[in-house]
Design a protein around this motif. Structure first.
Motif, short mmCIF file in Angstrom:
data_model
loop_
_atom_site.label_atom_id
_atom_site.label_comp_id
_atom_site.label_asym_id
_atom_site.label_seq_id
_atom_site.Cartn_x
_atom_site.Cartn_y
_atom_site.Cartn_z
N GLU A 200 -4.10 35.76 -20.62
CA GLU A 200 -4.29 34.87 -21.78
C GLU A 200 -3.01 34.80 -22.60
O GLU A 200 -2.48 35.83 -22.99
CB GLU A 200 -5.36 35.47 -22.70
N VAL A 201 -2.54 33.60 -22.86
CA VAL A 201 -1.33 33.47 -23.70
C VAL A 201 -1.53 32.35 -24.72
O VAL A 201 -2.27 31.39 -24.47
CB VAL A 201 -0.05 33.19 -22.86
N HIS B 126 -5.77 22.93 -33.32
CA HIS B 126 -5.27 23.35 -32.00
C HIS B 126 -4.02 24.23 -32.03
O HIS B 126 -3.53 24.65 -30.98
CB HIS B 126 -4.98 22.12 -31.13
N GLY B 127 -3.49 24.49 -33.22
CA GLY B 127 -2.23 25.24 -33.34
C GLY B 127 -2.30 26.64 -32.75
O GLY B 127 -1.28 27.19 -32.33
N SER B 128 -3.49 27.23 -32.73
CA SER B 128 -3.59 28.57 -32.15
C SER B 128 -4.31 28.55 -30.79
O SER B 128 -4.90 29.55 -30.37
CB SER B 128 -4.28 29.53 -33.12
N ASP B 129 -4.22 27.42 -30.11
CA ASP B 129 -4.84 27.31 -28.78
C ASP B 129 -4.26 28.31 -27.79
O ASP B 129 -3.07 28.64 -27.85
CB ASP B 129 -4.63 25.90 -28.20
N LYS B 130 -5.11 28.73 -26.87
CA LYS B 130 -4.66 29.63 -25.80
C LYS B 130 -4.89 28.97 -24.44
O LYS B 130 -5.75 28.08 -24.31
CB LYS B 130 -5.46 30.93 -25.84
N VAL B 131 -4.16 29.44 -23.46
CA VAL B 131 -4.45 29.06 -22.08
C VAL B 131 -4.67 30.33 -21.27
O VAL B 131 -4.21 31.41 -21.66
CB VAL B 131 -3.31 28.24 -21.42
N ILE B 132 -5.35 30.15 -20.16
CA ILE B 132 -5.50 31.26 -19.21
C ILE B 132 -4.58 30.97 -18.04
O ILE B 132 -4.79 29.99 -17.30
CB ILE B 132 -6.96 31.40 -18.75
N ILE B 133 -3.54 31.78 -17.91
CA ILE B 133 -2.67 31.62 -16.74
C ILE B 133 -3.38 32.30 -15.58
O ILE B 133 -3.72 33.48 -15.63
CB ILE B 133 -1.28 32.21 -17.01
N THR B 134 -3.65 31.51 -14.58
CA THR B 134 -4.44 31.96 -13.42
C THR B 134 -3.50 32.05 -12.22
O THR B 134 -2.71 31.14 -11.97
CB THR B 134 -5.58 30.96 -13.16
N VAL B 135 -3.59 33.17 -11.52
CA VAL B 135 -2.67 33.43 -10.41
C VAL B 135 -3.47 33.89 -9.18
O VAL B 135 -4.30 34.80 -9.29
CB VAL B 135 -1.66 34.56 -10.78
N PHE B 136 -3.25 33.24 -8.06
CA PHE B 136 -3.83 33.72 -6.80
C PHE B 136 -2.99 33.21 -5.65
O PHE B 136 -2.06 32.41 -5.85
CB PHE B 136 -5.31 33.30 -6.64
N ARG B 137 -3.29 33.68 -4.46
CA ARG B 137 -2.66 33.14 -3.25
C ARG B 137 -3.73 32.54 -2.35
O ARG B 137 -4.86 33.02 -2.32
CB ARG B 137 -1.90 34.24 -2.49
N LYS B 138 -3.33 31.50 -1.63
CA LYS B 138 -4.21 30.96 -0.61
C LYS B 138 -4.23 31.97 0.55
O LYS B 138 -3.18 32.45 0.95
CB LYS B 138 -3.69 29.60 -0.13
N ARG B 139 -5.40 32.28 1.07
CA ARG B 139 -5.48 33.22 2.19
C ARG B 139 -4.92 32.60 3.45
O ARG B 139 -4.97 31.42 3.64
CB ARG B 139 -6.94 33.60 2.44
#
Ligand SMILES: C[S@@+](CC[C@H](N)C(=O)[O-])C[C@H]1O[C@@H](n2cnc3c(N)ncnc32)[C@H](O)[C@@H]1O
Length: 209
Positions: free
Chosen positions: A184-185, A196-209
């Motif tokens: 979360e950042v 919206h000034g304090s909006d967050k995003v979820i940085i999502t990380v994965f690999r394709k199998r």
């Protein structure tokens, strides 16, 4: 341009045509009036997490909803091939001037992409999986164009992660991907917008199998 474009216009979008129209008038001021003034941090955060998770084989890279090319600038990689894909020709024209992309692809991500299967070694994206823009179904095509082992590093707007079905999509595709990591950042370092000034995003990380 008749008036300054900004977050409220972006979050009010509903269709790909709305995106084309908004970004046509926003493109020329996006970097200075929006990104710099609000200290828009998503592209640099994506670059940071890409550096943390990637290895030299994660190439070529596709920047999804590349806009004016802020991720390309932040990644600042000499040796890797990065392509930009976006629906807005005006945003892509700005990205082109930055000379950090190998290829500029004008396309609607909600449609079948004219890209070969298993072409990309990495997918990066900032600010595209957000209100009124692009939803989780796009991952079917993004997985198709990514090779086995390819890395995904992208933002999803915090408020939309469950509401727009990104949570369900990750479950639906779980056999095709490694276990996702979530970070979360905050999106902005300096945005006075009350809503919206304090909006967050979820940085999502994965690999394709
Ligand atoms: C908020 S901007 C983010 C741009 C850039 N990634 C950044 O972080 O500055 C969202 C981008 O998504 C693009 N976009 C919206 N809907 C799209 C669609 N259906 N297909 C392709 N691009 C789309 C817009 O044209 C715009 O450039």
């Amino acid at each position: 341009m008749d008036e300054k474009k900004g977050l409220k216009d972006a979050y009010a979008l509903k269709t790909p045509e709305d995106s084309i129209n908004l970004y046509k008038t926003w493109a020329s001021t996006y970097d200075d009036d929006f990104a710099k003034q609000n200290d828009y941090r998503s592209p640099i955060e994506i670059a940071k997490f890409f550096a943390k998770y990637s290895n030299p084989e994660d190439t070529p890279i596709l920047d999804v909803g590349a806009g004016t090319g802020l991720i390309g600038e932040c990644l600042n990689l000499d040796s890797k091939e990065i392509d930009a894909i976006d629906i807005s020709p005006e945003m892509l024209n700005i990205a082109r001037l930055k000379n950090c992309y190998s290829k500029i692809i004008e396309a609607d991500l909600t449609k079948t992409l004219l890209i070969n299967d298993h072409h990309y070694g990495a997918i990066v994206s900032a600010g595209t999986f957000t209100h009124g823009h692009v939803g989780p179904d796009v991952f079917d095509e993004l997985l198709r164009v990514t090779r086995s082992g390819g890395l995904f590093v992208f933002t999803v707007h915090y408020q939309l992660f469950n509401k727009a079905g990104f949570d369900k999509k990750l479950i639906e595709i779980q056999k095709m991907i490694t276990k996702p990591a979530f970070h979360e950042v905050y999106v902005y370092g300096n945005n006075p917008d009350k809503e919206h000034g304090s909006d967050k995003v979820i940085i999502t990380v994965f690999r394709k199998r």
